[in-house]
Design an enzyme around this catalytic site. Structure first.
Site, PDB file in Angstrom:
ATOM      1  N   GLY A 129       3.393  -6.228   0.769  1.00  0.00           N
ATOM      2  CA  GLY A 129       4.477  -6.112  -0.166  1.00  0.00           C
ATOM      3  C   GLY A 129       5.597  -4.897   0.522  1.00  0.00           C
ATOM      4  CB  SER A 130       6.822  -3.633   2.508  1.00  0.00           C
ATOM      5  OG  SER A 130       6.254  -4.949   3.531  1.00  0.00           O
TER       6      SER A 130
END
Length: 230
Positions: free
Chosen positions: A187-188
């Site tokens: 997640g980013s």
């Protein structure tokens, strides 16, 4: 169409040890309580899916800027780029692509050129979809200079869950458009800084595909596109 190629998507080598760890834990859970084993199997399959590295069809026009990440275009705004990217002190258009934990997280070069800057910053791990993440979060910035002299900034930003940014290139390396240059775990977000006078060809809320979605055209500046959800 070969269904095997759809189901058995190649996995990036960065994910092998994680899949092996989850698989080993799942086996151990089997001896504790069988339902936990099946839960572990589900997490193992998700981990494999997270580190998938599918083949992409890369546009071959050298003037096109393509998305370096899978995800949603979450922000488009004019901001002064980080000073260490050596992109000048004037405001440039920044396109942000937010990746959730179900997106492919292999990052690809938006243009062909030479890596001129790589700067890593330690920082926080707030939600990567927030504007302040560009300044406060753990991040790794690159500048890529094309053969025509245009410079594109790309910043890998860790998110709320992400704790590891991986970069496979170094300063001076040549990269092709769509070249796999890095990966962020779990997640980013990626920020892309376009050269002055170049407008994005995507809209906020649009789904981007790494290596395929065209973000901008360096040779034919156009008005920024506006999208409407229906």
């Amino acid at each position: 169409m070969n269904m095997l190629k759809i189901v058995a998507v190649p996995m990036h080598k960065e994910g092998r040890k994680f899949v092996a760890i989850f698989a080993a834990i799942s086996v151990g859970l089997f001896f504790l309580w069988e339902p936990l084993f099946w839960l572990g199997c589900g997490v193992t399959v998700w981990c494999y899916y997270f580190f998938r590295d599918p083949v992409r069809i890369i546009p071959q026009d050298p003037n096109l800027v393509i998305s370096p990440a899978d995800g949603i275009v979450s922000l488009i705004e004019d901001v002064v780029p980080p000073a260490d990217l050596d992109l000048g002190d004037a405001a440039l258009t920044r396109v942000s692509v937010f990746m959730n934990v179900f997106n492919c997280h292999v990052n690809r070069a938006p243009v062909a050129g030479t890596v001129t800057q790589i700067v890593y910053h330690h920082g926080k791990f707030v939600n990567a979809s927030l504007d302040k993440a560009s300044e406060h979060n753990e991040r790794n910035g690159l500048s890529i200079e094309t053969t025509s002299g245009a410079r594109i900034g790309v910043v890998q930003i860790a998110g709320l869950v992400a704790r590891r940014i991986v970069c496979f290139v170094k300063v001076g390396d040549p990269v092709g458009a769509g070249y796999r240059f890095g990966l962020i775990r779990f997640g980013s977000r990626l920020d892309i800084y376009l050269p002055a006078g170049v407008s994005p060809l995507v809209a906020v809320g649009q789904t981007a595909v790494a290596g395929e979605t065209i973000l901008a055209d360096l040779a034919a500046p156009q008005k920024q596109r506006i999208g409407v959800a229906e």
